[in-house]
Design a protein around this motif. Sequence first.
Motif, mmCIF file in Angstrom:
data_model
loop_
_atom_site.group_PDB
_atom_site.id
_atom_site.type_symbol
_atom_site.label_atom_id
_atom_site.label_comp_id
_atom_site.label_asym_id
_atom_site.label_seq_id
_atom_site.Cartn_x
_atom_site.Cartn_y
_atom_site.Cartn_z
ATOM 1 N N ILE A 1 0.430 0.176 2.417
ATOM 2 C CA ILE A 1 1.295 0.578 3.533
ATOM 3 C C ILE A 1 0.484 1.320 4.581
ATOM 4 N N GLU A 2 -0.356 2.272 4.128
ATOM 5 C CA GLU A 2 -1.151 3.081 5.048
ATOM 6 C C GLU A 2 -2.107 2.216 5.864
ATOM 7 N N LYS A 3 -2.656 1.171 5.250
ATOM 8 C CA LYS A 3 -3.619 0.307 5.931
ATOM 9 C C LYS A 3 -2.956 -0.746 6.808
ATOM 10 N N GLY A 4 -1.607 -0.806 6.768
ATOM 11 C CA GLY A 4 -0.923 -1.823 7.553
ATOM 12 C C GLY A 4 -0.922 -3.187 6.904
ATOM 13 N N GLU A 5 -1.347 -3.258 5.633
ATOM 14 C CA GLU A 5 -1.351 -4.530 4.926
ATOM 15 C C GLU A 5 0.038 -4.879 4.401
ATOM 16 N N LEU A 6 0.896 -3.882 4.284
ATOM 17 C CA LEU A 6 2.310 -4.084 4.008
ATOM 18 C C LEU A 6 3.092 -3.468 5.157
ATOM 19 N N LEU A 7 3.816 -4.277 5.902
ATOM 20 C CA LEU A 7 4.517 -3.809 7.089
ATOM 21 C C LEU A 7 5.972 -3.490 6.765
ATOM 22 N N PRO A 8 6.617 -2.633 7.588
ATOM 23 C CA PRO A 8 8.036 -2.338 7.385
ATOM 24 C C PRO A 8 8.862 -3.626 7.314
ATOM 25 N N GLY A 9 9.700 -3.718 6.283
ATOM 26 C CA GLY A 9 10.544 -4.897 6.112
ATOM 27 C C GLY A 9 9.921 -5.994 5.274
ATOM 28 N N GLU A 10 8.611 -5.894 4.990
ATOM 29 C CA GLU A 10 7.940 -6.943 4.222
ATOM 30 C C GLU A 10 8.392 -6.901 2.759
ATOM 31 N N ILE B 1 9.552 -3.110 1.840
ATOM 32 C CA ILE B 1 9.050 -1.876 2.436
ATOM 33 C C ILE B 1 10.114 -1.362 3.401
ATOM 34 N N ASN B 2 10.391 -0.083 3.348
ATOM 35 C CA ASN B 2 11.453 0.511 4.167
ATOM 36 C C ASN B 2 11.163 0.311 5.648
ATOM 37 N N GLU B 3 12.062 -0.385 6.352
ATOM 38 C CA GLU B 3 11.879 -0.618 7.791
ATOM 39 C C GLU B 3 11.999 0.666 8.585
ATOM 40 N N ALA B 4 12.730 1.632 8.060
ATOM 41 C CA ALA B 4 12.913 2.909 8.765
ATOM 42 C C ALA B 4 11.926 3.947 8.257
ATOM 43 N N LYS B 5 10.701 3.511 7.927
ATOM 44 C CA LYS B 5 9.767 4.456 7.311
ATOM 45 C C LYS B 5 9.458 5.621 8.231
ATOM 46 N N TRP B 6 9.582 5.403 9.559
ATOM 47 C CA TRP B 6 9.333 6.521 10.479
ATOM 48 C C TRP B 6 10.465 7.530 10.405
#
Length: 478
Positions: A24-33, A75-80
């Motif tokens: 997640i941190e590296k952007g390899e798993l994006l929100p909603g994936e 992955i939670n789309e509302a992670k922010w």
Amino acid sequence: MWRLEKQMDLPLYQQIIRLVEKHIEKGELLPGEKLPPERKLAEYLNVNRSTVVRALDELAASGKVIRTQGSGTRINEAKWGLFDSAKTNWRHYVDSGAFNTANPYLDAIQALKMAHPEKVIDLATGELPIELTPQIETPSLSWQSFLAEELNNQSLGYLPLREAIGRRMFRTTGLRRETNQLLVTSGAQQAIFLITQCLLRPGDAVAIEAPSYFYSLPLFQSAGLRIFALPMDEAGAKPDELEQLYRKHRIKMVFTNPTFQNPTGNLMTESRRRALVSLCAKLQIPIVEDDPFGELHFKTNQSITPLKKLDEENVLYIGSFSKILGSTTRIGWLDGPAAVVNRLAEARQEMDFGLSIFPQVLARFVLESSSFERHLAFLRAELKKRRDLLVEALEAYLPGELQYKLPLGGFHLWIELPQLNQTTARDFNRFLDQKLLVMPGFVFGQKGSVMRLTFARVTETSAEEAAKRFAEILEAKS
């Protein structure tokens, strides 16, 4: 991707948690994936399914993922919008402390710039190159003269500089400002930091335009704020969406960059500005208006009304010289009600005992120099020229393949690649391999095949080479 480096000193389920968090941190798993099914993930990782279930349950409890029966795990789309309460083990404090570690992609950009300065084409750095900074002679002042100016360096900042800023704002916006309404800061980010730390509480909900460079700042998470994306269209942030966010999450403050927005370059329309200000006044939600590009418009007759002028009491206005004088200036200012400004000044005094007198004296001199208007005219013309060079080159090598709106000011061109459904951090490694530096959408909280290209450092040669490399990358991708 789903390979587990088994560690004897850490339970398997915790190792799986760390693996997912790292992706997640590296952007390899994006929100909603969507993650692989439990059984398949257990096969990939060579562990029992019950171990995977425990790890996913822990991730769901912390808000990193959302588990839905019959639909799997995403992955939670509302992670922010998450507010992670502190854990009691040191690993959590190191990994999820107040200030997150730098994005690995941004680290890779910096490493390339250092290792191959002559080979990289930099469309990522959002700062002025040295050749576009003012060619204005600085005053010949003795050390004693600088020290004598300390008498005018109050808690709100250097008084002559605040007076000069007030006069400048009146000339450019028609706003009359008193010096007790202006706080000089060491750049716009200090102003944002003071606002988040002093005017909001942990757990408060704030709305931020999506996409926005604010998502790349750890300041909001360090303050324990819940961040919610405020959708935009070509006219700017959508007031109706803001009202829904307010009803659902009790938004306490709105952060917006309405003029040549970073990263989209968008200019909020006059009608949308009035609608946004009116709604926030009605709901009693303060607005933070960040305006680093306001003077960098490309039309000589451009008339832009800042939100601050539409509602002086409800808008905190942040200005900065870094996009005009260069990033090393580190001088910005915050314009707000006197009581608010004084509170922030007191807090700043407790943290760093005020600003150095040296950059403030120099900024005041440049601002009041007879050459300053000539510098602004030169800068606007040169930035427009560089924008056009980049766009023409992209159209030559990629005709009709990119979607974008031509920015009318600022530094940034926001482009979409409609032929690609989704682009991950791994895909952007192709740009790094070609030493073409761009800013992916995920840095700004935006999914999809979008990116920011900064044209401030473009030359005729580099624009063509950038477009050529861009075309080669897309051809390899397809």
